[in-house]
Design a protein around this motif. Structure first.
Motif, short mmCIF file in Angstrom:
data_model
loop_
_atom_site.label_atom_id
_atom_site.label_comp_id
_atom_site.label_asym_id
_atom_site.label_seq_id
_atom_site.Cartn_x
_atom_site.Cartn_y
_atom_site.Cartn_z
N PRO A 81 0.82 -1.22 0.00
CA PRO A 81 0.00 0.00 0.00
C PRO A 81 0.85 1.26 0.00
CG PRO A 81 0.04 -0.97 2.19
CD PRO A 81 0.71 -1.95 1.28
N ALA A 82 0.30 2.29 -0.62
CA ALA A 82 0.96 3.59 -0.67
C ALA A 82 -0.10 4.68 -0.80
CB ALA A 82 1.93 3.66 -1.84
N ALA A 83 0.22 5.85 -0.31
CA ALA A 83 -0.70 6.98 -0.42
C ALA A 83 -0.56 7.63 -1.79
CB ALA A 83 -0.41 7.99 0.68
N GLY A 84 -1.52 8.50 -2.11
CA GLY A 84 -1.46 9.26 -3.34
C GLY A 84 -2.40 8.77 -4.42
N LYS A 85 -2.30 9.40 -5.57
CA LYS A 85 -3.14 9.04 -6.71
C LYS A 85 -2.63 7.77 -7.34
CE LYS A 85 -4.69 12.37 -9.22
NZ LYS A 85 -4.82 13.48 -10.21
N GLN A 86 -3.54 6.84 -7.62
CA GLN A 86 -3.14 5.54 -8.13
C GLN A 86 -4.32 4.83 -8.77
OE1 GLN A 86 -2.49 2.82 -4.48
NE2 GLN A 86 -2.53 4.92 -3.65
N VAL A 87 -4.06 3.67 -9.37
CA VAL A 87 -5.10 2.90 -10.05
C VAL A 87 -5.07 1.46 -9.56
CG1 VAL A 87 -5.96 2.06 -12.27
CG2 VAL A 87 -4.94 4.34 -12.11
N VAL A 127 -8.07 6.20 -7.80
CA VAL A 127 -8.34 6.76 -6.48
C VAL A 127 -7.20 7.65 -6.02
CG1 VAL A 127 -9.75 4.78 -5.78
CG2 VAL A 127 -7.30 4.80 -5.29
N THR A 128 -7.48 8.45 -5.00
CA THR A 128 -6.44 9.18 -4.29
C THR A 128 -6.57 8.80 -2.82
OG1 THR A 128 -6.48 11.04 -5.84
CG2 THR A 128 -5.51 11.43 -3.67
#
Length: 417
Positions: A81-87, A127-128
């Motif tokens: 898992p990581a924060a920020g904008k991703q798909v 998502v962000t």
């Protein structure tokens, strides 16, 4: 002066409006933080292996994570898992369709969703994410909902998108019953105003009838969220020439717009008595039968958006003008109807991140814009607006429709178990 006869057979009236849009969910949350996955199945997805590691970045430049969607392995693959904008590239490897929600496992609040993920297909969910706990919920056809493992995102600096606790059928019953009661009172008012219109036509006072027509018609236009429950009564009361081969001269053309056409095209009082009587009869039947009707709570939130969506599509294009030039008055009545429905839904909306203050601001702005064209009950016709005025009306109503789409999405009942 003798009253002129109704227009010739060459008159066809305005272009028939298309059918009202079908029910659909447009997005989950506004503000661009989260969006529902695209409706088109992705042909090629840049994803990693089943352990959640991702390959070279795809052309969008975002982090992609492959996630499995099955009842046995809901959410498997999200291990880094990581924060920020991703798909998240969601793969349905089961044999049944599924809905997928990215949730807060503690509250059940939904951050994003994919509807109707077909067996053997994959779709992206953009998502962000901020710091916090997340879990995928997989809701397959004919099976209980399954919540996957909780994944914790830490150490990030990005601000996550908003989330909303799903609305249940039970949540929507109180506002629906309150609104249904309000509609009941409006059917009584509508019958009274329609009787006044009919009386003016019966005594041959067509100048009064034109004023009474607008008064009665606007009562009906404020009731837009209930049209689906009216059934055939809606066509009998407010039908257009859509689907009628004879246009405005078709024998089945009836209701307010039939009377409107006659009043503003020189038809005699004697010729209008029949249409006015049929209109009054349909209105009285609606009033008398309304106590036995039941509105579907699942539709109420959608109508809060759809009323003004239809206004932009039909009223602001003049497609429902049969001579009175009162489309802007109708738009104002539609706005009033939307405000009434939002008032019933407000207890649910104010506890969810729907941008309610922004909606209120644009509701007020749109009302002020439309009111500029009301001159003591005489409304400016659409074809007399300046270009600047027309652009302002279109922009204000269009922006409001976009914002109300969030209301429709957030009040759409979702399966949670």
């Amino acid at each position: 002066m003798p009253e002129a006869a109704v227009g010739t057979a060459a008159d066809t009236g305005p272009a028939a409006p298309p059918p009202r849009p079908a029910r659909r969910r447009t997005l989950l949350l506004g503000g661009g933080a989260l969006v529902v996955a695209a409706a088109v199945v992705a042909a090629v997805l840049a994803t990693g292996g089943s352990d959640g590691r991702h390959a070279a970045r795809p052309s969008d430049g975002l982090r992609h994570t492959s996630v499995e969607i099955t009842s046995a392995a809901c959410g498997r693959g999200w291990t880094h898992p990581a924060a920020g904008k991703q798909v998240f590239d969601l793969h349905n490897d089961s044999g049944v369709a599924a809905e997928v929600y990215l949730t807060d496992p503690a509250s059940g609040a939904v951050y994003g969703e994919v509807e109707g993920l077909a067996p053997g297909t994959a779709r992206p969910l953009r998502v962000t994410l901020g710091n916090g706990s997340y879990a995928f919920k997989c809701v397959s056809d004919d099976a209980d909902a399954v919540t996957g493992p909780t994944v914790r995102v830490t150490g990030g600096t990005a601000k996550g998108g908003p989330a909303a606790v799903p609305v249940t059928q039970q949540d929507l019953i109180p506002p629906t019953l309150a609104y249904q009661k309000w509609i009941g009172a409006r059917t009584v008012e509508l019958a009274e105003k329609t009787d006044t219109l009919r009386a003016a036509i019966d005594r041959g006072d067509l100048a009064a009838a034109r004023k009474d027509w607008l008064t009665a018609h606007l009562v009906y236009e404020r009731m837009g969220a209930a049209y689906g429950t009216f059934g055939d009564a809606d066509s009998a009361i407010n039908g257009t020439t859509a689907g009628l081969t004879g246009g405005v001269h078709d024998k089945d053309f009836a209701g307010f717009h039939r009377v409107e056409y006659g009043l503003w095209h020189g038809e005699s009082a004697s010729g209008l008595r029949g249409p006015a009587a049929r209109l009054a009869k349909a209105v009285h039947e609606l009033r008398d039968g309304w106590p036995d009707q039941r509105m579907d709570p699942a539709d109420v939130g959608l109508r809060a958006h759809e009323i003004l969506e239809n206004t932009v599509q039909f009223e602001l294009t003049g497609r429902t003008d049969y001579g009175s030039g009162t489309n802007l008055a109708t738009a104002r009545a539609n706005l009033d109807g939307t405000a009434e429905l939002l008032g019933r839904l407000r207890p649910l909306l104010k506890t969810r991140d729907v941008g309610l203050s922004g909606i209120d601001t644009w509701m007020t702005r749109a009302g002020r814009t439309l009111d500029e064209f009301d001159h003591d009950g005489h409304w400016t016709p659409l074809d007399r607006l300046t270009r600047a005025q027309r652009e302002k009306v279109d922009a204000d109503l269009g922006e409001l429709v976009e914002r109300l789409a969030d209301v429709a999405a957030l009040t759409d009942v979702r399966r949670t178990a």
